[in-house]
Design a protein around this motif. Structure first.
Motif, PDB file in Angstrom:
ATOM      1  N   MET A  98      27.568  46.792  43.323  1.00 57.13           N
ATOM      2  CA  MET A  98      28.015  47.543  44.482  1.00 57.13           C
ATOM      3  C   MET A  98      29.334  48.263  44.186  1.00 57.13           C
ATOM      4  O   MET A  98      30.211  48.353  45.013  1.00 57.13           O
ATOM      5  CB  MET A  98      28.185  46.614  45.678  1.00 57.13           C
ATOM      6  CG  MET A  98      26.883  46.059  46.194  1.00 57.13           C
ATOM      7  SD  MET A  98      26.858  45.291  47.811  1.00 57.13           S
ATOM      8  CE  MET A  98      28.336  44.378  47.926  1.00 57.13           C
ATOM      9  N   ASN A  99      29.452  48.789  43.000  1.00 60.31           N
ATOM     10  CA  ASN A  99      30.680  49.490  42.645  1.00 60.31           C
ATOM     11  C   ASN A  99      30.709  50.907  43.175  1.00 60.31           C
ATOM     12  O   ASN A  99      31.766  51.451  43.442  1.00 60.31           O
ATOM     13  CB  ASN A  99      30.866  49.501  41.130  1.00 60.31           C
ATOM     14  CG  ASN A  99      31.145  48.117  40.597  1.00 60.31           C
ATOM     15  OD1 ASN A  99      31.659  47.281  41.331  1.00 60.31           O
ATOM     16  ND2 ASN A  99      30.801  47.873  39.363  1.00 60.31           N
ATOM     17  N   TYR A 132      38.102  47.296  50.369  1.00 60.97           N
ATOM     18  CA  TYR A 132      38.959  46.275  49.762  1.00 60.97           C
ATOM     19  C   TYR A 132      38.207  44.944  49.675  1.00 60.97           C
ATOM     20  O   TYR A 132      38.224  44.269  48.639  1.00 60.97           O
ATOM     21  CB  TYR A 132      40.244  46.106  50.565  1.00 60.97           C
ATOM     22  CG  TYR A 132      41.169  45.093  49.943  1.00 60.97           C
ATOM     23  CD1 TYR A 132      42.024  45.447  48.911  1.00 60.97           C
ATOM     24  CD2 TYR A 132      41.162  43.768  50.370  1.00 60.97           C
ATOM     25  CE1 TYR A 132      42.851  44.512  48.317  1.00 60.97           C
ATOM     26  CE2 TYR A 132      41.988  42.822  49.780  1.00 60.97           C
ATOM     27  CZ  TYR A 132      42.835  43.204  48.765  1.00 60.97           C
ATOM     28  OH  TYR A 132      43.638  42.274  48.181  1.00 60.97           O
ATOM     29  N   CYS A 133      37.561  44.580  50.753  1.00 60.01           N
ATOM     30  CA  CYS A 133      36.852  43.310  50.782  1.00 60.01           C
ATOM     31  C   CYS A 133      35.687  43.300  49.794  1.00 60.01           C
ATOM     32  O   CYS A 133      35.462  42.307  49.109  1.00 60.01           O
ATOM     33  CB  CYS A 133      36.353  43.039  52.193  1.00 60.01           C
ATOM     34  SG  CYS A 133      35.697  41.394  52.386  1.00 60.01           S
ATOM     35  N   LEU A 134      34.943  44.401  49.716  1.00 61.92           N
ATOM     36  CA  LEU A 134      33.824  44.466  48.762  1.00 61.92           C
ATOM     37  C   LEU A 134      34.312  44.416  47.327  1.00 61.92           C
ATOM     38  O   LEU A 134      33.658  43.841  46.464  1.00 61.92           O
ATOM     39  CB  LEU A 134      33.002  45.730  48.999  1.00 61.92           C
ATOM     40  CG  LEU A 134      32.132  45.744  50.255  1.00 61.92           C
ATOM     41  CD1 LEU A 134      31.527  47.121  50.457  1.00 61.92           C
ATOM     42  CD2 LEU A 134      31.060  44.680  50.193  1.00 61.92           C
ATOM     43  N   ASN A 135      35.464  45.012  47.065  1.00 65.79           N
ATOM     44  CA  ASN A 135      36.004  45.042  45.708  1.00 65.79           C
ATOM     45  C   ASN A 135      36.789  43.791  45.335  1.00 65.79           C
ATOM     46  O   ASN A 135      37.052  43.549  44.163  1.00 65.79           O
ATOM     47  CB  ASN A 135      36.869  46.283  45.502  1.00 65.79           C
ATOM     48  CG  ASN A 135      36.043  47.551  45.540  1.00 65.79           C
ATOM     49  OD1 ASN A 135      34.888  47.554  45.140  1.00 65.79           O
ATOM     50  ND2 ASN A 135      36.623  48.619  46.025  1.00 65.79           N
ATOM     51  N   HIS A 136      37.194  42.998  46.331  1.00 64.82           N
ATOM     52  CA  HIS A 136      37.966  41.765  46.093  1.00 64.82           C
ATOM     53  C   HIS A 136      37.312  40.608  46.849  1.00 64.82           C
ATOM     54  O   HIS A 136      37.917  39.999  47.729  1.00 64.82           O
ATOM     55  CB  HIS A 136      39.420  41.942  46.554  1.00 64.82           C
ATOM     56  CG  HIS A 136      40.123  43.043  45.839  1.00 64.82           C
ATOM     57  ND1 HIS A 136      40.174  44.323  46.315  1.00 64.82           N
ATOM     58  CD2 HIS A 136      40.778  43.047  44.651  1.00 64.82           C
ATOM     59  CE1 HIS A 136      40.846  45.080  45.469  1.00 64.82           C
ATOM     60  NE2 HIS A 136      41.217  44.337  44.445  1.00 64.82           N
ATOM     61  N   GLN A 137      36.074  40.324  46.494  1.00 57.27           N
ATOM     62  CA  GLN A 137      35.301  39.324  47.222  1.00 57.27           C
ATOM     63  C   GLN A 137      35.866  37.921  47.116  1.00 57.27           C
ATOM     64  O   GLN A 137      35.587  37.075  47.960  1.00 57.27           O
ATOM     65  CB  GLN A 137      33.854  39.357  46.752  1.00 57.27           C
ATOM     66  CG  GLN A 137      33.191  40.669  47.084  1.00 57.27           C
ATOM     67  CD  GLN A 137      31.772  40.741  46.613  1.00 57.27           C
ATOM     68  OE1 GLN A 137      31.146  39.726  46.336  1.00 57.27           O
ATOM     69  NE2 GLN A 137      31.243  41.943  46.512  1.00 57.27           N
ATOM     70  N   ASP A 138      36.674  37.663  46.101  1.00 52.88           N
ATOM     71  CA  ASP A 138      37.263  36.336  45.943  1.00 52.88           C
ATOM     72  C   ASP A 138      38.374  36.077  46.964  1.00 52.88           C
ATOM     73  O   ASP A 138      38.681  34.933  47.272  1.00 52.88           O
ATOM     74  CB  ASP A 138      37.799  36.152  44.529  1.00 52.88           C
ATOM     75  CG  ASP A 138      38.784  37.234  44.132  1.00 52.88           C
ATOM     76  OD1 ASP A 138      38.660  38.370  44.625  1.00 52.88           O
ATOM     77  OD2 ASP A 138      39.677  36.947  43.312  1.00 52.88           O
ATOM     78  N   VAL A 139      38.941  37.141  47.542  1.00 58.91           N
ATOM     79  CA  VAL A 139      40.030  36.986  48.504  1.00 58.91           C
ATOM     80  C   VAL A 139      39.485  36.583  49.882  1.00 58.91           C
ATOM     81  O   VAL A 139      40.051  35.718  50.555  1.00 58.91           O
ATOM     82  CB  VAL A 139      40.854  38.290  48.613  1.00 58.91           C
ATOM     83  CG1 VAL A 139      41.949  38.170  49.651  1.00 58.91           C
ATOM     84  CG2 VAL A 139      41.440  38.657  47.259  1.00 58.91           C
TER      85      VAL A 139
END
Length: 53
Positions: free
Chosen positions: A1-2, A25-32
């Motif tokens: 999903m980039n 942001y959430c899709l690109n930083h799913q660990d957060v």
């Protein structure tokens, strides 16, 4: 999903009552935000099937 479709990001932002930047942001930083990211991914795949993207 980039490579995200702008229509999808706008639809997700509207669905979750947030901004498109927050969704990206959430899709690109799913660990957060793991729970929110999992909900976004479910909705994302639903919209992909619905819109046949």
């Amino acid at each position: 999903m980039n490579n995200h479709d702008p229509r999808m990001i706008k639809a997700l932002a509207k669905e979750f009552g947030t901004t498109p930047q927050s969704v990206l942001y959430c899709l690109n930083h799913q660990d957060v935000f793991p729970f929110f990211a999992s909900e976004l991914k479910l909705e994302y795949s639903y919209l992909q099937r619905k819109w046949k993207i």
